[in-house]
Design an enzyme around this catalytic site. Structure first.
Site, short mmCIF file in Angstrom:
data_model
loop_
_atom_site.label_atom_id
_atom_site.label_comp_id
_atom_site.label_asym_id
_atom_site.label_seq_id
_atom_site.Cartn_x
_atom_site.Cartn_y
_atom_site.Cartn_z
N GLN B 254 0.82 -1.21 0.00
CA GLN B 254 0.00 0.00 0.00
C GLN B 254 0.85 1.26 0.00
O GLN B 254 0.51 2.25 -0.64
CB GLN B 254 -0.95 0.02 1.21
CG GLN B 254 -2.04 -1.04 1.12
CD GLN B 254 -2.72 -1.05 -0.24
OE1 GLN B 254 -3.37 -0.10 -0.62
NE2 GLN B 254 -2.55 -2.13 -1.00
N HIS B 257 1.77 3.06 -3.27
CA HIS B 257 0.76 3.76 -4.08
C HIS B 257 0.99 5.27 -4.13
O HIS B 257 0.75 5.90 -5.17
CB HIS B 257 -0.64 3.53 -3.49
CG HIS B 257 -1.34 2.34 -4.06
ND1 HIS B 257 -1.72 2.28 -5.37
CD2 HIS B 257 -1.75 1.18 -3.49
CE1 HIS B 257 -2.34 1.12 -5.59
NE2 HIS B 257 -2.36 0.43 -4.47
N GLU B 322 -9.14 1.48 5.04
CA GLU B 322 -9.69 1.04 3.75
C GLU B 322 -9.56 -0.48 3.62
O GLU B 322 -10.52 -1.17 3.33
CB GLU B 322 -8.90 1.75 2.63
CG GLU B 322 -9.36 1.42 1.24
CD GLU B 322 -8.41 1.97 0.18
OE1 GLU B 322 -7.25 2.32 0.52
OE2 GLU B 322 -8.81 2.03 -0.99
N HIS B 323 -8.34 -0.99 3.82
CA HIS B 323 -8.10 -2.44 3.79
C HIS B 323 -7.69 -2.88 5.19
O HIS B 323 -6.84 -2.24 5.81
CB HIS B 323 -6.94 -2.79 2.85
CG HIS B 323 -7.09 -2.25 1.47
ND1 HIS B 323 -6.48 -1.09 1.07
CD2 HIS B 323 -7.77 -2.70 0.40
CE1 HIS B 323 -6.78 -0.85 -0.21
NE2 HIS B 323 -7.57 -1.80 -0.64
N ASP B 356 -7.12 -6.56 -4.60
CA ASP B 356 -7.02 -5.49 -5.61
C ASP B 356 -7.38 -5.99 -6.99
O ASP B 356 -7.81 -5.22 -7.85
CB ASP B 356 -5.58 -4.95 -5.67
CG ASP B 356 -5.27 -4.04 -4.49
OD1 ASP B 356 -6.21 -3.56 -3.87
OD2 ASP B 356 -4.07 -3.83 -4.22
N HIS B 415 -53.09 19.82 2.97
CA HIS B 415 -52.83 18.38 3.05
C HIS B 415 -54.08 17.65 3.53
O HIS B 415 -54.48 16.63 2.96
CB HIS B 415 -51.68 18.10 4.03
CG HIS B 415 -50.31 18.33 3.44
ND1 HIS B 415 -49.90 19.55 2.96
CD2 HIS B 415 -49.25 17.48 3.26
CE1 HIS B 415 -48.64 19.44 2.52
NE2 HIS B 415 -48.23 18.20 2.70
#
Lengths: 429, 429
Positions: B254, B257, B322-323, B356, B415
């Site tokens: 990770q 990235h 996230e992961h 992934d 109404h």
């Protein structure tokens, strides 16, 4: 009411002209300042804003649960019954929205699934004054309860004579966790970032004025929000079999909400168009909220005459109304023709206010054409999903080549090596 | 890697310090100008921005389907196989996310239900250059296809040597409807408002740089957006039974990235912490993307030592990664302890890069702690719901009193009258 007798193509252009833009840079700036001050100064900022905007000096911010009990005791038996009936039907309907995740264990050595988890804490904004609707509290809080949310934090602007008993009673019926008397952009900031008194939430729901809506948009990302709601809308599809008086009454039921509300009738009958237009003028005269409804009818509403039922649906799907009444014979058959609408009311007896209160489906609905991509508020707004996988060594080995090929194509060598590290020292690697 | 040995309370504060804010007022202003220009000048503005930002002069904006066919023919057989395997598994997993609505006809005279409709047209942003990931095209487009979206419009920045063949091949495999070579905020504006060449969409998905993310946030409301994605993240929960080399490799997968990516290990073993830290330093040395991964590891990543497995989960739920890898013995038993995470990888062989690419679950996941309220991208992002009701006269009559009571409590006389109009002239009214 204005009656258009134009082609479908022309009418689609006209519909676009009725769309309103609501960005206001001055308000954006003001709201950003309010948020920043609440974020840094907490409760002190909240109290000073309430003094400034709502003209109320607050000691404590919280309304105690015994105040909620007391409010409930003091409302009329009819209102109690109505709130309980609404609650019962809202729960019955929304339970059908519950999701349970899934697990797939069909392939050897592979488990893949999805887990559903409720949000932990949710904030509910309830407007003050004449726009304080007990029904909206039920519509927002009950789906969160059904989803399994731990805490529902309600905020509502302080009132000089105290918050309306019907609002507090509805909070009690809906089972919210705590009620705080704060409003406006400052309340949204408090929910998004937390203060000494107000706990920080994961999502903010509920309607509000332009300050509230702007604040919600600005804190979006920090927390989740439901939607940026615009003025109320009704679209009606009707042919000559429909009752002009009833249609006019339904159009007015939305027009009375807001000067910017819109009421649209699309029909293939010139006779019906003329009759409804006349009825709207007539019924308008005796409405308590005439001053509001009149502006909405004159400036934002219209009747369009189309050649065929098919064209009526095409145009209405382009409008994508919040509420859609289908006042045609055998209305259920047209369900497949409806592409864009928040909530659909089929037939003569499904008058729109039925859906506002007790039918069961949610009355928090996408407005301003956003029904093209948004849903009614639901249990699904209060949960989130998490995927999961477990693989055996053999299962991973089978995918090894595909993973390393894709990783190296994307220039992500460490991705390839991470997976290969599981086979280091193996003979067959 | 930095190793913390603090209490849970202290560690929660430290986690917060690692959170990044990404608002930039200068970029906000620039993006607003770009959007306005594309909105008013259309294709002409797009071409002039592409010349200015991407240094490419464009004749036509569309990449033809025969160019996609050609790209697919020219990629390697291994890459073809990998893309097809990924497609197969993504479809198998995402089909389990399909929803079908419901109908409730249990009560006499009452039908209530919910209808699920796919969005009509969706835009997919694919970044250019080194961040152009074929796998992401599959992850975004295939759920939309499964949902039943009519048209998927893909945009990607033009490149001097042409868009990467792997990207075009993935577009072919994913079955996108059309590909246009435009990028940045101008591409988002084109998708949101439409131009002469680019059709207007209902929702925009896909990752992008800060200009793309800011533009998505600004057009939100006009169209739906998936999420404002931040840098990639991995959280690992591991005890002394885990393999330090494998954990280090996963953390680095990770970190490579993005310089702002974060890799977090939470463990109850000092020995493991030390071993992983050493391994990370060692493996980092030989990585092609060392320059990126090194910054992410030094500035954004850490190891935290907790006293117990329970504390490890509490802290990780606060991070909401996230992961999330669970590298503990018998990992499936901990599924219920995970409250906040995008995607969970259970056990030694569920290395993150498996998810992934080919495992099946989506790799578009909530980042920056938004897993507290957001879900992975899924089929549910490409559908919307519409509620519907049909009532008989008798069924409406039973609810009449509750409706009129609530309407009049809320000051909405029109109404009440709309519903009462259905009984005008009846004896028993």
């Amino acid at each position: 009411m204005k009656i258009y007798n134009e082609s479908l193509t022309e009418m689609k252009k006209i519909v676009r002209r009725y769309t309103i833009q609501t960005t206001d840079l001055e308000i954006e700036k003001q709201v950003a300042q309010i948020i920043e001050k609440v974020r840094t100064k907490g409760d002190e900022a909240l109290k000073s804003y309430e003094k400034q905007f709502d003209k109320v000096e607050l000691d404590g911010l919280r309304i105690s649960s015994s105040q909620l009990d007391e409010a409930y005791q003091n409302i009329s038996p009819d209102l109690k019954d109505a709130l309980q009936l609404a609650k019962h039907n809202i729960i019955a309907y929304h339970k059908m929205e519950l999701e349970h995740g899934f697990i797939d264990a069909k392939l050897p050595g592979i488990i893949r699934g999805q887990k559903v988890t409720p949000l932990q804490r949710v904030g509910l904004y309830v407007p003050g004054g004449t726009a304080a609707y007990p029904s909206t509290i039920l519509m927002n809080a009950l789906p969160a309860k059904i989803a399994g949310v731990d805490e529902i934090i309600m905020v509502t602007p302080p009132q000089k004579d105290g918050v309306a008993p019907a609002v507090l009673a509805a909070a009690k019926v809906a089972g919210v966790t705590a009620v705080y008397q704060i409003g406006g952009a400052q309340a949204i900031a408090a929910l998004a970032y937390g203060t000494e008194s107000i706990p920080r939430v994961n999502k903010i729901v509920g309607p509000g004025n332009i300050f509230v809506a702007t604040a919600k948009k600005q804190v979006f990302g920090q927390v989740a929000i439901d939607m940026v709601a615009g003025p109320s809308e009704i679209g009606i599809l009707a042919d000559q079999t429909a009752d002009a008086k009833q249609l006019a009454a339904d159009l007015l039921s939305q027009a009375e909400h807001d000067k910017r509300a819109r009421a649209i009738l699309i029909t293939n009958s010139q006779t019906l168009a003329t009759a409804v237009s006349g009825e709207v003028e007539k019924q308008l005269m005796t409405l308590p909220r005439k001053a509001i409804a009149e502006v909405a009818i004159k400036e934002r509403s219209f009747i369009a005459i189309m050649d065929s039922v098919a064209e009526m649906f095409t145009l209405m799907n382009d409008v994508a109304p919040e509420h859609l009444e289908v006042q045609l014979a055998d209305p259920m058959q047209y369900l497949s023709s409806i592409r864009n609408a928040g909530s659909v009311f089929l037939g003569k007896y499904a008058s729109e206010p039925l859906g506002d209160y007790v039918a069961g489906p949610n009355h928090v609905l996408p407005t301003g054409g956003t029904a093209k991509f948004s849903s009614p508020l639901g249990v699904y707004d209060f949960i989130k999903k998490t995927s999961f996988i477990q693989f055996s060594k053999e299962a991973l080995r089978k995918d090894l080549k595909a993973i390393t090929t894709l990783a190296r194509t994307e220039g992500l060598e460490a991705h390839a090596r991470a997976v290969e590290s599981r086979f280091k020292g193996d003979d067959d690697q």
